[in-house]
Structure formats: structure tokens, C-alpha cells
Design a protein around this motif. Sequence first.
Motif, PDB file in Angstrom:
ATOM      1  N   PHE A   9       1.057  -1.111  -0.330  1.00 55.44           N
ATOM      2  CA  PHE A   9      -0.086   0.251  -0.323  1.00 55.44           C
ATOM      3  C   PHE A   9       1.097   0.965   0.122  1.00 55.44           C
ATOM      4  O   PHE A   9       1.994   1.210   0.729  1.00 55.44           O
ATOM      5  CB  PHE A   9      -0.892  -0.210   1.004  1.00 55.44           C
ATOM      6  CG  PHE A   9      -1.959   1.265   1.364  1.00 55.44           C
ATOM      7  CD1 PHE A   9      -2.444   0.865   0.476  1.00 55.44           C
ATOM      8  CD2 PHE A   9      -1.502   2.483   2.176  1.00 55.44           C
ATOM      9  CE1 PHE A   9      -3.569   2.200   0.257  1.00 55.44           C
ATOM     10  CE2 PHE A   9      -2.428   3.505   2.291  1.00 55.44           C
ATOM     11  CZ  PHE A   9      -3.417   3.358   1.351  1.00 55.44           C
ATOM     12  N   ILE A  10       0.973   2.158  -0.991  1.00 57.05           N
ATOM     13  CA  ILE A  10       1.205   3.370  -0.902  1.00 57.05           C
ATOM     14  C   ILE A  10       0.369   4.524  -0.695  1.00 57.05           C
ATOM     15  O   ILE A  10      -1.517   4.639  -1.406  1.00 57.05           O
ATOM     16  CB  ILE A  10       1.838   3.846  -2.411  1.00 57.05           C
ATOM     17  CG1 ILE A  10       2.557   2.626  -3.017  1.00 57.05           C
ATOM     18  CG2 ILE A  10       2.704   5.301  -2.549  1.00 57.05           C
ATOM     19  CD1 ILE A  10       3.188   2.597  -4.406  1.00 57.05           C
ATOM     20  N   SER A  11       0.520   5.026   0.518  1.00 58.46           N
ATOM     21  CA  SER A  11      -0.106   6.009   0.740  1.00 58.46           C
ATOM     22  C   SER A  11       0.610   7.084   0.189  1.00 58.46           C
ATOM     23  O   SER A  11       1.454   8.353  -0.559  1.00 58.46           O
ATOM     24  CB  SER A  11       0.187   6.381   2.431  1.00 58.46           C
ATOM     25  OG  SER A  11       1.515   6.839   2.619  1.00 58.46           O
ATOM     26  N   LEU A  12      -1.308   8.441  -0.159  1.00 55.18           N
ATOM     27  CA  LEU A  12      -0.958   9.968  -0.235  1.00 55.18           C
ATOM     28  C   LEU A  12      -0.153  10.414  -0.262  1.00 55.18           C
ATOM     29  O   LEU A  12       0.591  10.933  -1.251  1.00 55.18           O
ATOM     30  CB  LEU A  12      -2.189  10.175  -0.327  1.00 55.18           C
ATOM     31  CG  LEU A  12      -3.014   9.756  -2.006  1.00 55.18           C
ATOM     32  CD1 LEU A  12      -4.305   9.217  -1.738  1.00 55.18           C
ATOM     33  CD2 LEU A  12      -3.898  11.052  -2.163  1.00 55.18           C
ATOM     34  N   ARG A  13       0.251  10.680   1.313  1.00 60.58           N
ATOM     35  CA  ARG A  13       1.516  11.190   2.008  1.00 60.58           C
ATOM     36  C   ARG A  13       2.192  11.031   1.357  1.00 60.58           C
ATOM     37  O   ARG A  13       3.597  12.174   0.764  1.00 60.58           O
ATOM     38  CB  ARG A  13       1.090  11.359   3.476  1.00 60.58           C
ATOM     39  CG  ARG A  13       2.082  11.999   4.324  1.00 60.58           C
ATOM     40  CD  ARG A  13       2.524  11.950   5.673  1.00 60.58           C
ATOM     41  NE  ARG A  13       2.356  13.401   5.731  1.00 60.58           N
ATOM     42  CZ  ARG A  13       1.974  13.357   7.567  1.00 60.58           C
ATOM     43  NH1 ARG A  13       2.254  12.515   7.775  1.00 60.58           N
ATOM     44  NH2 ARG A  13       1.807  14.738   7.711  1.00 60.58           N
ATOM     45  N   ARG A  14       3.168   9.842   1.115  1.00 61.49           N
ATOM     46  CA  ARG A  14       4.231   9.290   0.405  1.00 61.49           C
ATOM     47  C   ARG A  14       4.314   9.464  -0.851  1.00 61.49           C
ATOM     48  O   ARG A  14       5.624  10.039  -1.332  1.00 61.49           O
ATOM     49  CB  ARG A  14       4.070   8.185   0.889  1.00 61.49           C
ATOM     50  CG  ARG A  14       5.705   7.341   0.736  1.00 61.49           C
ATOM     51  CD  ARG A  14       7.117   7.374   1.603  1.00 61.49           C
ATOM     52  NE  ARG A  14       7.244   6.777   1.037  1.00 61.49           N
ATOM     53  CZ  ARG A  14       8.710   6.175   1.103  1.00 61.49           C
ATOM     54  NH1 ARG A  14       8.896   7.485   2.675  1.00 61.49           N
ATOM     55  NH2 ARG A  14       9.768   5.896   1.297  1.00 61.49           N
ATOM     56  N   LEU A  15       3.116   9.660  -1.590  1.00 57.49           N
ATOM     57  CA  LEU A  15       3.215   9.938  -3.357  1.00 57.49           C
ATOM     58  C   LEU A  15       3.099  11.677  -2.941  1.00 57.49           C
ATOM     59  O   LEU A  15       3.969  11.826  -3.892  1.00 57.49           O
ATOM     60  CB  LEU A  15       1.813   9.583  -4.052  1.00 57.49           C
ATOM     61  CG  LEU A  15       1.537   9.623  -5.133  1.00 57.49           C
ATOM     62  CD1 LEU A  15       2.442   8.664  -5.704  1.00 57.49           C
ATOM     63  CD2 LEU A  15       0.506   9.268  -5.274  1.00 57.49           C
ATOM     64  N   PHE A  16       3.098  12.605  -2.353  1.00 60.59           N
ATOM     65  CA  PHE A  16       3.186  14.181  -2.310  1.00 60.59           C
ATOM     66  C   PHE A  16       4.140  14.105  -2.356  1.00 60.59           C
ATOM     67  O   PHE A  16       5.012  14.907  -2.937  1.00 60.59           O
ATOM     68  CB  PHE A  16       1.427  14.438  -1.905  1.00 60.59           C
ATOM     69  CG  PHE A  16       0.474  14.553  -1.814  1.00 60.59           C
ATOM     70  CD1 PHE A  16       0.523  15.073  -3.593  1.00 60.59           C
ATOM     71  CD2 PHE A  16      -0.503  14.118  -1.268  1.00 60.59           C
ATOM     72  CE1 PHE A  16      -1.170  14.745  -4.239  1.00 60.59           C
ATOM     73  CE2 PHE A  16      -1.864  13.919  -1.948  1.00 60.59           C
ATOM     74  CZ  PHE A  16      -2.286  14.667  -3.219  1.00 60.59           C
ATOM     75  N   GLU A  17       4.815  13.817  -0.902  1.00 59.71           N
ATOM     76  CA  GLU A  17       6.085  13.516  -1.166  1.00 59.71           C
ATOM     77  C   GLU A  17       7.201  13.810  -1.714  1.00 59.71           C
ATOM     78  O   GLU A  17       8.568  13.975  -2.349  1.00 59.71           O
ATOM     79  CB  GLU A  17       6.641  13.178   0.544  1.00 59.71           C
ATOM     80  CG  GLU A  17       5.791  13.516   1.681  1.00 59.71           C
ATOM     81  CD  GLU A  17       7.054  12.777   2.564  1.00 59.71           C
ATOM     82  OE1 GLU A  17       6.966  11.920   3.012  1.00 59.71           O
ATOM     83  OE2 GLU A  17       6.499  12.441   4.124  1.00 59.71           O
ATOM     84  N   PHE A  32       9.223  16.468  -4.302  1.00 65.77           N
ATOM     85  CA  PHE A  32      10.425  16.084  -4.376  1.00 65.77           C
ATOM     86  C   PHE A  32      10.864  16.401  -5.609  1.00 65.77           C
ATOM     87  O   PHE A  32      12.051  16.594  -6.137  1.00 65.77           O
ATOM     88  CB  PHE A  32      11.306  14.814  -3.888  1.00 65.77           C
ATOM     89  CG  PHE A  32      12.466  14.366  -4.345  1.00 65.77           C
ATOM     90  CD1 PHE A  32      13.731  14.815  -3.607  1.00 65.77           C
ATOM     91  CD2 PHE A  32      12.666  13.422  -5.058  1.00 65.77           C
ATOM     92  CE1 PHE A  32      15.523  15.101  -3.609  1.00 65.77           C
ATOM     93  CE2 PHE A  32      14.252  13.110  -5.683  1.00 65.77           C
ATOM     94  CZ  PHE A  32      15.175  13.977  -4.983  1.00 65.77           C
ATOM     95  N   LEU A  33       9.914  15.277  -6.574  1.00 65.04           N
ATOM     96  CA  LEU A  33      10.500  15.668  -7.691  1.00 65.04           C
ATOM     97  C   LEU A  33      10.640  17.100  -8.940  1.00 65.04           C
ATOM     98  O   LEU A  33      11.110  17.230  -9.639  1.00 65.04           O
ATOM     99  CB  LEU A  33      10.066  14.150  -8.557  1.00 65.04           C
ATOM    100  CG  LEU A  33      10.241  13.449  -8.737  1.00 65.04           C
ATOM    101  CD1 LEU A  33       8.770  12.120  -9.477  1.00 65.04           C
ATOM    102  CD2 LEU A  33      11.492  12.182  -8.701  1.00 65.04           C
ATOM    103  N   ILE A  34       9.048  17.590  -8.061  1.00 66.48           N
ATOM    104  CA  ILE A  34       9.373  18.725  -8.569  1.00 66.48           C
ATOM    105  C   ILE A  34      10.046  19.778  -8.396  1.00 66.48           C
ATOM    106  O   ILE A  34      10.879  20.939  -8.834  1.00 66.48           O
ATOM    107  CB  ILE A  34       7.469  19.246  -8.606  1.00 66.48           C
ATOM    108  CG1 ILE A  34       6.905  18.656  -9.168  1.00 66.48           C
ATOM    109  CG2 ILE A  34       7.740  20.744  -8.900  1.00 66.48           C
ATOM    110  CD1 ILE A  34       5.277  18.911  -9.233  1.00 66.48           C
ATOM    111  N   LEU A  35      10.843  19.785  -7.140  1.00 63.42           N
ATOM    112  CA  LEU A  35      11.619  21.050  -6.152  1.00 63.42           C
ATOM    113  C   LEU A  35      13.264  20.152  -7.226  1.00 63.42           C
ATOM    114  O   LEU A  35      13.857  21.117  -7.298  1.00 63.42           O
ATOM    115  CB  LEU A  35      11.899  20.029  -4.983  1.00 63.42           C
ATOM    116  CG  LEU A  35      12.916  21.604  -4.259  1.00 63.42           C
ATOM    117  CD1 LEU A  35      12.111  22.526  -4.096  1.00 63.42           C
ATOM    118  CD2 LEU A  35      13.107  21.046  -3.156  1.00 63.42           C
ATOM    119  N   PHE A  36      13.275  19.015  -7.427  1.00 64.20           N
ATOM    120  CA  PHE A  36      15.000  17.945  -8.366  1.00 64.20           C
ATOM    121  C   PHE A  36      14.729  19.267  -9.619  1.00 64.20           C
ATOM    122  O   PHE A  36      15.661  19.678  -9.940  1.00 64.20           O
ATOM    123  CB  PHE A  36      14.341  17.203  -8.760  1.00 64.20           C
ATOM    124  CG  PHE A  36      15.963  16.436  -8.538  1.00 64.20           C
ATOM    125  CD1 PHE A  36      16.520  16.528  -8.335  1.00 64.20           C
ATOM    126  CD2 PHE A  36      15.406  15.791  -9.961  1.00 64.20           C
ATOM    127  CE1 PHE A  36      18.356  15.632  -8.980  1.00 64.20           C
ATOM    128  CE2 PHE A  36      16.990  15.528 -11.059  1.00 64.20           C
ATOM    129  CZ  PHE A  36      17.985  15.182 -10.022  1.00 64.20           C
TER     130      PHE A  36
END
Length: 79
Positions: free
Chosen positions: A2-10, A14-18
Motif C-alpha cells: 500500500f502506498i499512502s497519499l502522503r508518501r506519493l505527494f512527498e 521532491f521530483l518537482i523541486l529537483f
Amino acid sequence: MFISLRRLFELLRFLILFAVLTFIFFSIISFFSDVVKPSNPYHKPEGRAVKVIKIDDHLYRPGDHEMVDRLKFFYWYGE
């Protein structure tokens, strides 16, 4: 699994900031590269500067020499 929404948003944050920081650093490096290098290194010098090399047409004409002579010329003058 299970992948949580909080983890997905993080991960997305991170990808957008990178990507944004990579673009900013690339822009800065590109700007300084354009500032440092001359725009046309082969232009005629200005002021008291002189050009170091002058290519004379009588030294090398492509149709006038045999291959061995051209090779000797290359090793002698480095051109």
C-alpha cells in the motif's frame, strides 16, 4: 503493498523541486558560460591586439601537391 497519499505527494514534491533546481542551476551555468567565452573567437582583433596566425595561400594549395608532399607539409607546419 500500500502506498499512502502522503508518501506519493512527498515524492511528487521532491521530483518537482529537483526539476526546478536542476533548471535553475543549468541556467546559471549557461549564463556564466556565455559571459566567459568570446562570442566569435575568429573575429579581427581590435585595438593594439594582433592576430598570431596568418595563413598564406602560397604555402598550401590542395590541388598542387602530391600526397607525400602534403603529408610532409602537415608534419612540418602542423596544419
